[in-house]
Design a protein around this motif. Structure first.
Motif, PDB file in Angstrom:
ATOM      1  N   SER B 227       0.841  -1.204   0.000  1.00 24.53           N
ATOM      2  CA  SER B 227       0.000   0.000   0.000  1.00 24.53           C
ATOM      3  C   SER B 227       0.875   1.252   0.000  1.00 24.53           C
ATOM      4  CB  SER B 227      -0.913   0.001   1.231  1.00 24.53           C
ATOM      5  OG  SER B 227      -0.139  -0.133   2.395  1.00 24.53           O
ATOM      6  N   GLU B 228       2.166   1.041  -0.240  1.00 25.19           N
ATOM      7  CA  GLU B 228       3.112   2.160  -0.202  1.00 25.19           C
ATOM      8  C   GLU B 228       3.086   2.944  -1.507  1.00 25.19           C
ATOM      9  OE1 GLU B 228       4.887   4.523   1.405  1.00 25.19           O
ATOM     10  OE2 GLU B 228       6.125   3.018   2.419  1.00 25.19           O
ATOM     11  N   GLU B 229       2.990   4.269  -1.371  1.00 25.76           N
ATOM     12  CA  GLU B 229       3.045   5.129  -2.555  1.00 25.76           C
ATOM     13  C   GLU B 229       4.466   5.642  -2.729  1.00 25.76           C
ATOM     14  OE1 GLU B 229      -1.333   7.151  -2.789  1.00 25.76           O
ATOM     15  OE2 GLU B 229       0.030   7.875  -1.235  1.00 25.76           O
ATOM     16  N   ALA B 230       4.821   5.860  -3.980  1.00 28.15           N
ATOM     17  CA  ALA B 230       6.187   6.343  -4.243  1.00 28.15           C
ATOM     18  C   ALA B 230       6.222   7.034  -5.593  1.00 28.15           C
ATOM     19  CB  ALA B 230       7.159   5.169  -4.228  1.00 28.15           C
ATOM     20  N   LEU B 231       7.248   7.829  -5.770  1.00 29.88           N
ATOM     21  CA  LEU B 231       7.550   8.325  -7.115  1.00 29.88           C
ATOM     22  C   LEU B 231       9.016   8.038  -7.385  1.00 29.88           C
ATOM     23  CD1 LEU B 231       9.190  11.154  -6.617  1.00 29.88           C
ATOM     24  CD2 LEU B 231       6.932  12.134  -6.503  1.00 29.88           C
TER      25      LEU B 231
END
Lengths: 442, 542
Positions: B227-231
């Motif tokens: 569920s980790e968001e990243a760019l």
């Protein structure tokens, strides 16, 4: 007139009591208290715990002036040392959290007197609403410092797709895995059938050995200083069973968590916590990037005598570090909210744990699961609960550090031992080496 | 002025009047003070102060973010150059092309082995949550979805909250990874799925040298299986011949961003956002956010609509929370859209700040007013006490024994009044002396008159008196009337006016009366008449 006066006096009295009760609370909606939290639910993956905390912050927390701030997500094997570093102000370590989840021995290492005694916070009636054994499990130095929020046990996770192929070709069945003898036979058979692949990776090898010793009636297999009694021949006897399987490549000590090795196809079974369900992928991926469905099968751990099985009662509990009275009150509000029956049930069924409240513990039988793997997990957990006796894990200071050292040593040597076995060395001699390695762990 | 006149004319006590005057003076002074404070902006500056603080905080954040992404870009370019060189070395040594890596597990594993340590070292040296190398090749081009499957390595930092971080393998060969002491991530996969890689096509199609002009900051995405968001900061791998070998770069996860970019600030619930500008709207599912060091922030979720508010502050309205803050556009990368940085505090905090300020001012005013009133009362009392005490003493009337008031004017007045008092006393004493003299004289005169009367009676001529008595009845009625008037003490003038005859007529009658009675003057006439009355009274008594 006299009646009206009495009524008025009573009303004033009640108002005064209510006012004094309200004034007694240290929580202030307009000036919320923040509790930092470290937890172990969903590290590296999706975290149902974070969603619950968000829900708490948006509802009860907002109404009562409490904010839970998750500052660290880690795992059960590391949190103990991480907490000790924080407590000791090790350079670069984060500040000690107000709330955290850890094992009893971690709480013991931190000092039970430094933690809130939940007996001071919960009434006896409230505590009666929880599974008695789980409450007892959280007592350290006569203080209830590890409040049960979820409990796990160790289970056998199997890549069903591949095991079914193996069964079809060899006539092995899942029933063979109900006993340790059957397990070792299946492991040996799989090694041969697969052309040299280990059958199972163990996350908690020593715990399996302890439970066998207990099942065999051994009560004094540990010394007073919290390590194994190497003069007890039963300890060596059980160890050697596993050691031989290890040296022959039938089993391995996992790389930390067996589920990754099942996912990569290195092994087809893993002995680990029921909570590992959260981390299993739906597919197995092989080195040529081909994949196949995991068809995850979940069995109780093998037993010496399946009709009289023993299983571990594992799982971390909620601790609250003693700081202020206000934070203690806020921690109690959160603990009550978090372990409320329906919420407890929702949480544990997302994370692979057993519920801790009596209401949720029995309601789980009627719970419907979306995923087949979770349905299987809870069917197995029910079987375990109905047929086995749960045994508490050892609580000794420094015990788990030594366990990790042993596992690290076995991980480092198991491939070499296998190579030496393949090259013709005697398995007994190789197993003896591991025994010495075991004895030399400090 | 009119009020002052009214007060002057009113029948209030001296005490009340002076108190009101002083109170008015205090109020005017307070007014002047507040006007001064207001004009220099000390009073009505909460909003401005918050705006300035947020503005300053924005400068810090902006600098922090720009420096951070610039450093990542520079390091990413270095990584790309190093990785490209390693790949080309391998291809050259094996006399193969990149295309030959496809379906060759051995070659792909060998390339991963060569790249593993450089990537791991670069990850450890760089402030980020992960580093990756994605090659345009797959170990198995025959499986379903193989066109999106890309071989490579993706390493992630685990436990970056602690100094002794560990590394996990998110994508790549797990056996190679384990040889290097790196365990697989719990949601490990062997290869990348380019379809899930953010902006993959844009980075590949935009790949050109120099690398500085072709790297890209990708959109925010959810790391598969978590569920980790990243760019990502994605830099193309471009060979000497211009061929694109793949993409490398760094990952900045939401968890990492939240910890590493937490802002040191006195604003306890500050929230910072880095997102794409969508014209009056911030979609937080497409942006990173962080809070404050050592504190917490109410993490904004969903969409925030922003618009101008007072004092240059913007209001941000979300589904659940609203904020006030400032924004700034930043260009972090040539190939990417502008990013919007937003710094904000919960609206409730802002309102509370403003309220607190108003309450503080109110308390300040109340204190000043209270102090002013107390001072007015004290000084009025202090000033009027000697005067009132003096007036009270004056009412006592004794100016000589009055204590000194230490007010020269009043003491002079008392001296003056005392002197006057003494002069009056002296005059009074003289008058009393005179009065006593007059009274004495009067008493003496009375005594003398009595003595004279006795003496006169003794001098009456008895013969004349006998004739007087004998001839009295010979008088005419008119003469008798005039005779009686004389006896009543009236003179001739009064008599003639009274009886209506002329004065000469009266004189005529007088002459006859004198002649008949034997007297020569009105005085003698009255003397005999008095004697006659006295004898008649004594006769009656007897």
């Amino acid at each position: 007139m006299k009646k009206a006066l009495s009524l008025f006096t009573a009303l004033i009295f009640v108002l005064l009591i209510l006012t004094s009760c309200r004034a007694a609370s240290l929580l202030d909606k307009n000036n919320p208290v923040m509790l930092t939290m470290w937890h172990v639910y969903g590290e590296q993956a999706d975290s149902p715990m974070n969603r619950l905390i968000e829900e708490f912050n948006q509802t009860v927390g907002r109404d009562q002036g409490i904010i839970i701030n998750v500052t660290v997500m880690t795992n059960t094997s590391q949190i103990g040392n991480q907490l000790l570093k924080a407590q000791s102000d090790v350079l670069g370590a984060p500040e000690m959290p107000d709330l955290f989840f850890c094992h009893n021995n971690n709480a013991d290492d931190l000092g039970a007197s430094n933690l809130i005694n939940w007996n001071d916070v919960f009434s006896k009636e409230e505590l009666d609403g929880y599974v008695e054994e789980f409450i007892e499990d959280g007592i350290v130095d006569d203080r209830l410092v590890v409040f049960p929020v979820s409990k796990s046990t160790h289970l056998l996770f199997i890549n069903g797709t591949q095991f079914d192929r193996f069964c079809a070709e060899t006539g092995v069945t899942y029933d063979h895995l109900s006993t340790w003898d059957g397990f070792f036979d299946v492991a040996a058979g799989f090694y041969t059938w697969s052309g040299g692949k280990p059958f199972c990776a163990f996350d908690y090898l020593l715990r399996a050995i302890e439970l066998i010793l207990e099942a065999e009636g051994e009560t004094s297999y540990m010394t007073e200083d919290g390590w194994y009694d190497f003069d007890n021949p039963a300890v060596k006897e059980v160890w050697m069973k596993f050691a031989k399987a290890l040296c022959q490549g039938h089993i391995v000590v996992s790389d930390l968590y067996s589920n990754t090795q099942v996912m990569t196809g290195e092994v087809i079974a893993g002995c680990g916590s029921s909570a590992a369900i959260l981390y299993y992928n739906d597919t197995v991926t092989y080195p040529d990037n081909t994949t196949e469905p995991m068809n995850l099968q979940i069995l109780p751990m093998p037993q010496i005598d399946p009709s009289n099985g023993l299983v571990t009662q594992a799982g971390v509990g909620l601790c609250s570090y003693k700081t202020t009275e206000q934070k203690a009150e806020a921690a109690a509000v959160f603990a009550r909210w978090f372990t409320q029956s329906s919420r407890n049930l929702d949480f544990v069924t997302q994370t692979g744990y057993m519920p801790v409240s009596n209401g949720a513990f029995y309601a789980i039988d009627d719970h419907s699961f979306e995923k087949e793997s979770y349905k299987r997990l809870y069917t197995t957990l029910k079987e375990v609960r109905d047929t086995c006796t749960m045994v508490k894990e050892p609580i000794y200071s420094g015990y788990y550090d030594r366990v990790q050292k042993l596992y690290d040593a076995l991980r480092a040597s198991q491939h070499k031992l296998l190579k030496r076995y393949i090259s013709g060395e005697n398995v007994e001699a190789l197993a003896e080496e591991t025994w010495r390695l075991f004895m030399n762990v400090e | 002025m009119r009020i002052l006149q009214d007060i002057g004319r009113s029948k209030k006590t001296l005490h009340a009047k002076l108190f009101i005057y002083m109170l008015i003076l205090t109020a005017l002074l307070l007014l002047a003070i507040f006007a001064g404070l207001f004009s220099v902006g000390t009073l009505d500056n909460t909003q401005k102060e918050i705006h300035d603080t947020l503005d300053l905080q924005m400068e810090f954040l902006c600098q922090d973010i720009e420096d951070y992404f610039l450093t990542l870009a520079v390091t990413g370019v270095q990584l790309s150059e190093d990785v490209t060189e390693l790949i080309e070395d391998y291809l050259e040594n094996q006399h193969i092309t990149l295309n030959d890596l496809n379906n060759s597990e051995a070659d792909i594993n060998a390339v991963q082995e060569a790249l593993f340590e450089p990537l791991k070292q670069k990850l450890l040296q760089t402030d980020c949550s992960g580093a990756f190398i994605m090659l345009d090749a797959t170990v198995n081009s025959k499986i379903e979805g193989a066109q999106h499957s890309k071989s490579g390595l993706y390493l992630q930092i685990s436990g970056f909250e602690f100094p002794d971080t560990s590394i996990l393998l998110f994508r790549g060969n797990s056996q190679i990874s384990k040889h290097h002491g790196v365990m697989p991530h719990r949601k490990w996969r062997l290869e990348f799925d380019a379809a899930l890689f953010p902006n993959y096509d844009e980075v590949i199609s935009g790949a050109k040298l120099p690398l500085e002009s072709s790297y890209k900051i990708t959109d925010l995405f959810i790391l598969p299986g978590t569920s980790e968001e990243a760019l990502l900061v994605a830099v193309p791998l471009i060979g000497e011949n211009g061929m694109v070998y793949g993409i490398c770069g760094f990952e900045i996860s939401q968890s990492y961003f939240k910890i590493e970019h937490a802002q040191p600030t006195k604003l306890s619930h500050l929230a910072c956002i880095m997102a794409k500008d969508e014209g009056g709207k911030i979609d937080l599912s497409k942006g990173l956010n962080c809070g404050v060091s050592g504190g917490y922030y109410l993490e904004p979720t969903g969409e925030l609509l922003y618009n101008n508010s007072e004092s240059g502050l913007l209001t941000f309205e979300g589904d659940q929370l609203s904020y006030v803050g400032v924004i700034k556009k930043v260009k972090l990368c040539q190939q990417s859209d502008d990013f919007l940085l937003a710094i904000m505090i919960p609206r409730s905090d802002y309102a509370s700040e403003v309220t607190d300020n108003i309450v503080q001012i109110a308390i300040f005013i109340a204190l000043l007013l209270f102090f002013g009133i107390i001072c007015c009362l004290y000084f009025t009392h202090k000033f009027l006490s000697p005067i009132l005490s003096g007036l009270k003493s004056m009412k006592g009337g004794n100016f000589n024994d009055i204590e000194k008031t230490n007010v020269p004017e009043i003491d002079d007045l008392f001296d003056f009044l005392a002197k006057k008092d003494r002069e009056h006393e002296a005059e009074l004493r003289q008058l009393e002396d005179k009065n006593r003299d007059v009274e004495n004289e009067y008493a003496k005169a009375q005594t003398k008159i009595a003595q004279l009367a006795d003496k006169k009676s003794d001098q009456i001529d008895m013969d004349i008196y006998k004739m007087f008595l004998k001839n009295l009845h010979t008088l005419t009625p008119r003469e008798r009337e005039i005779f009686d008037y004389y006896l009543q003490g009236k003179n001739a003038k009064e008599i003639h006016a009274h009886i209506g005859v002329s004065e000469n007529t009266v004189k005529f009658h007088n002459k006859n009366i004198y002649s008949k009675l034997g007297v020569s003057s009105r005085k003698q006439l009255l003397q005999y008449a008095k004697l006659m009355s006295k004898q008649e009274d004594e006769t009656l008594k007897d």
